[in-house]
Design an enzyme around this catalytic site. Sequence first.
Site, PDB file in Angstrom:
ATOM      1  CE  LYS A 223      -0.033 -28.619 -37.444  1.00 50.86           C
ATOM      2  NZ  LYS A 223      -0.203 -27.489 -36.145  1.00 50.86           N
TER       3      LYS A 223
ATOM      4  CE  LYS B   1       5.018 -25.257 -31.069  1.00 50.57           C
ATOM      5  NZ  LYS B   1       3.964 -26.158 -30.431  1.00 50.57           N
TER       6      LYS B   1
ATOM      7  CE  LYS C  55      -0.234 -32.653 -31.494  1.00 47.84           C
ATOM      8  NZ  LYS C  55       0.437 -31.489 -30.816  1.00 47.84           N
TER       9      LYS C  55
HETATM   10  P1  ATP Z   1       3.118 -29.436 -32.247  1.00 44.42           P
HETATM   11  O1  ATP Z   1       3.674 -30.025 -33.094  1.00 44.42           O
HETATM   12  O2  ATP Z   1       3.555 -29.380 -30.846  1.00 44.42           O
HETATM   13  O3  ATP Z   1       1.473 -29.742 -31.714  1.00 44.42           O
HETATM   14  P2  ATP Z   1       2.568 -26.963 -33.851  1.00 44.42           P
HETATM   15  O4  ATP Z   1       3.894 -26.507 -34.554  1.00 44.42           O
HETATM   16  O5  ATP Z   1       1.341 -27.696 -34.288  1.00 44.42           O
HETATM   17  O6  ATP Z   1       3.069 -27.721 -32.280  1.00 44.42           O
HETATM   18  P3  ATP Z   1       1.024 -25.206 -31.875  1.00 44.42           P
HETATM   19  O7  ATP Z   1       1.694 -24.844 -30.620  1.00 44.42           O
HETATM   20  O8  ATP Z   1      -0.079 -26.442 -31.974  1.00 44.42           O
HETATM   21  O9  ATP Z   1       2.314 -25.714 -32.940  1.00 44.42           O
HETATM   22  O10 ATP Z   1       0.422 -24.103 -32.575  1.00 44.42           O
HETATM   23  C1  ATP Z   1       0.828 -22.616 -32.351  1.00 44.42           C
HETATM   24  C2  ATP Z   1       0.102 -21.512 -33.304  1.00 44.42           C
HETATM   25  O11 ATP Z   1       0.802 -21.824 -34.523  1.00 44.42           O
HETATM   26  C3  ATP Z   1      -1.072 -21.837 -33.433  1.00 44.42           C
HETATM   27  O12 ATP Z   1      -1.927 -20.742 -33.498  1.00 44.42           O
HETATM   28  C4  ATP Z   1      -1.303 -22.727 -34.725  1.00 44.42           C
HETATM   29  O13 ATP Z   1      -2.544 -22.588 -35.643  1.00 44.42           O
HETATM   30  C5  ATP Z   1      -0.154 -22.104 -35.577  1.00 44.42           C
HETATM   31  N1  ATP Z   1       0.446 -23.071 -36.370  1.00 44.42           N
HETATM   32  C6  ATP Z   1       0.972 -24.158 -36.109  1.00 44.42           C
HETATM   33  N2  ATP Z   1       1.595 -24.819 -37.344  1.00 44.42           N
HETATM   34  C7  ATP Z   1       1.204 -23.965 -38.242  1.00 44.42           C
HETATM   35  C8  ATP Z   1       1.558 -24.094 -39.614  1.00 44.42           C
HETATM   36  N3  ATP Z   1       2.243 -25.280 -40.076  1.00 44.42           N
HETATM   37  N4  ATP Z   1       1.250 -22.841 -40.397  1.00 44.42           N
HETATM   38  C9  ATP Z   1       0.353 -22.084 -39.858  1.00 44.42           C
HETATM   39  N5  ATP Z   1       0.268 -22.025 -38.493  1.00 44.42           N
HETATM   40  C10 ATP Z   1       0.587 -22.753 -37.710  1.00 44.42           C
END
Ligand code: ATP
Length: 341
Positions: free
Chosen positions: A206, A209, A124
């Site tokens: 990965k 969002k 980040k």
């Molecule tokens: P951001 O992009 O805003 O950092 P993010 O999509 O990585 O968000 P988080 O809020 O950090 O989402 O994660 C929420 C939950 O979803 C956590 O338990 C995280 O491990 C899971 N998660 C996020 N992205 C993935 C993915 N690509 N595959 C599986 N689990 C995920």
Amino acid sequence: MTQSIEVNERTQHRPVVLSGIQPSGRLTLGNYLGAIKNWLPLSEHYDCHYMLADLHTITVRQDPVVLREHCYEFLALYIACGLDPAQNVLFVQSHVAAHAQLAWVLNCYTQMGELARMTQFKDKSAKHADNINVGLYDYPALMAADILLYQASEVPVGGDQKQHLELTRDIAERFNNLYGKVFTVPEPMIPPVGARIMGLQEPTAKMSKSDNAETNSIYLLDPVDKVVRKLRRAVTDSEAVVRAGDDKPGVTNLMSILSACTGESFAAIEARFAGQGYGPFKQAVADAVVAILEPMQARYKDIREDTAGLRRVLREGAEAARTKADATLARVHEVLGLLPQ
Ligand code: ATP
Ligand code: LTN
């Protein structure tokens, strides 16, 4: 939508689960398969707490109007995915002041070097090089507070959060070694399939969002025809054989999605599509995803329209959460020698 008092009585002696998602961006299929889907069955055996980690979200600049809307949208999606507010404590992190209060205390038991090693911080900071703020750096201490306040024994998350969980365990053990058994030391609960869903266009990173590339992610609120199109255009390779392997990140990712959606094993998927190329395989992945998203989206619409009902869920959730969190915080203050109020 109401969280009855009986819930507290019924769940009082069960082990505690806590997890959360930042209400940033739009919820993805990765968030669902890696986290939310695995939360659904837990209320049968655990006292479950799921929060919107809004204080974590502001470590990256947010538009206030959009953030507010995301909180309602995410809560409505939690419920549309099947999280029943009568069986799970659903709340917003900033409504329970103890999170920020315990985070301060835990700052004093967390080393600079430990925070600097966190992969999420490194990623980040590279992505937001113009705003490497103290909150971004300190993110894991707040996350440790989220978990330790509730004496959670299990934390269901995707694979990317394992490192934060390990740090939480280290902080809890360090504190307990100094002051006695104040905190339950939590275990991560990471699903065997779906723990790391990758981008559709860039299957070596990965699915996230807050990704700006629209076609790389499937969003839970994407119209289903768009979902089908995105999956049809997902990057694969030129081998035309459905098999998992490090040399086939795109196909392996689609197999993970299919397997996490239907429960079908990799071996069964490989056998089913032997000799067929990628067309029918991609169609099967799309069918499996649509079968989950379509009913969820139909439920979402009604739930989201009832803003007053959502606010009630959050009010009752915060009350239930506060009771647990404040008890732990009081105990922490006591062992530290801070005067009782
Ligand atoms: P951001 O992009 O805003 O950092 P993010 O999509 O990585 O968000 P988080 O809020 O950090 O989402 O994660 C929420 C939950 O979803 C956590 O338990 C995280 O491990 C899971 N998660 C996020 N992205 C993935 C993915 N690509 N595959 C599986 N689990 C995920
Ligand atoms: N850091 C998490 C979100 C989060 C969380 C938590 C998850 C904040 N606090 C407590 C589990 C338990 C993430 O997914 N990025």
